[in-house]
Scaffold this active site. Sequence first.
Site, PDB file in Angstrom:
ATOM      1  N   GLU A 132      -5.530  -8.267  -0.429  1.00  0.00           N
ATOM      2  CA  GLU A 132      -6.282  -7.955   0.799  1.00  0.00           C
ATOM      3  C   GLU A 132      -7.720  -7.704   0.384  1.00  0.00           C
ATOM      4  O   GLU A 132      -7.983  -6.775  -0.394  1.00  0.00           O
ATOM      5  CB  GLU A 132      -5.724  -6.716   1.512  1.00  0.00           C
ATOM      6  N   GLU A 143       0.831  -1.224   0.000  1.00  0.00           N
ATOM      7  CA  GLU A 143       0.000   0.000   0.000  1.00  0.00           C
ATOM      8  C   GLU A 143       0.859   1.266   0.000  1.00  0.00           C
ATOM      9  O   GLU A 143       0.635   2.180   0.815  1.00  0.00           O
ATOM     10  CB  GLU A 143      -0.957  -0.009   1.198  1.00  0.00           C
TER      11      GLU A 143
END
Length: 504
Positions: free
Chosen positions: A293, A174
């Site tokens: 995710e 991320e």
Amino acid sequence: MTLHGTIDLHPAHRVGPVRRRTFGSFVEHMARCVYTGIYEPGHPAADADGLRTDVLELTRELGVSSVRYPGGNFVSGYRWEDGVGPLVERPRRQDLAWHSTETNAFGLDEFMTWAAKADVEPMYAVNLGTRGVQEALDVLEYANAPVGTELADRRAANGHPEPYGIRMWCLGNEMDGPWQLGHRPAEAYAELAAGTARAMRRTGSELELVACGSSFPSMPTFGTWEQAVLEACYDEIDMLSAHVYYPADREDPASYLASAVDMDAYIEAVVATSDHVRAVLKRDRRIMISFDEWNVAASGGDPGAEPTGDDWPEAPRFAESTYTAQDAVVVGSLLISLLRHTDRVASASQAQLVNVLGPIRTEPGGRAWRQSIFHPFALTSRYARGQVLRTAIGSPSVETTKHGSAPLLDAVATWDDDAGDLTVLAVNRSLTEPLELSVPLTGFGDLELVEAVMLHEEDPLAVNTADDPERVAPRPLEGVHLRNGLTTTLPPISWAMARLRTRK
Ligand code: AHR
């Protein structure tokens, strides 16, 4: 009022293979996922390695194929070498991602021992937040090099002479998110990821590399981030990541139940961006998605609060979603979306495995149990086999505030040529009405029903607890008929699976 819906399919109309890696999960050093989740020396069920065998059993039952480790936001400040070698020499550190104390009692070697016992493929994320190319090369050498160099010899000295042969590697986590340690603009991350990937490939290790896509589709840089990363990394990577969490919305369950409409659009937008870059660069190879995710985040129970104060607790209790029957229906529908895109989603990881948003829940020193969302995952992983079939769905729609028009029926089907097995997975998103389902089975030959189950509770907010761990569980779906195709009725807010087999 009863709704009507149809699913048209044919064994020759295929999207692509069911990939085992679709059924991946995620173990992060966060809250109680590792400590008192998968690892708890001294627990009555712990083995000689301190691994909870009750959680190992549930992990195998869940049908998990691969597990991403060690984070997540955690990895962007992590020094992998803290977690190897003699326990007494391992440093305690502040974990700046989760405001906790990391004891480093569990590290790469413990994870690989756990992965072997859980029978899952490891996926390892390197730190491109506070570290970079050298750290990635070091951990790759420690994990995958044959003995004869310093770090491989250190692995052997720590009791693991055989290289681990980890194939899937994430190039950071991320990195588009301002909350991420070492967050940087797209071009800067892209350059770092490309350089790291090039260096890692030089080792000759067989690698599948994943660059960071966006943290979620509503990020302001969504799309432009993917484009910049792909332009710099196209020839170096195999997959681009996607992440999303759908929070349970008690005020707007219609939108929540339609979360997979958003997931479909997200996947298709990443595919479009990726194929645009492919066209511009004039490449043949397509970049796949690692949806590493994804999950729902429940609103029930007391999830606990992330620490913020002067104390830096070990394994604090937070992000512990207690999942409802309704959450299980949404998870079932998100798996339908992932399967429907099996031509481009090559890998996926539900986040996370235990306690932190997990399908498995534990108590320290106590029990481990299946949350409601355990069931659609386990059943889909076990019975989605062979090829994913294209489905044409006929269904009334509902207008949702968050995701626009959403069909009330969603479904996918898999067909195993060799076994002659057909599995149909379907969701009724209506909050109030049953849905009469009809599936013409032209082209499949003579099928018989093996099993039909559903997840549906009169109280959609029913949950499993340590004292009542089977409150939400699959139940038989009655009234399935095989005459001119399959017909049945799906109750409101339900997920269902019908398994059919070619009559021998
Ligand atoms: O899974 C929890 C966290 O959510 C992960 O650490 C991070 O990558 C994401 O934002």
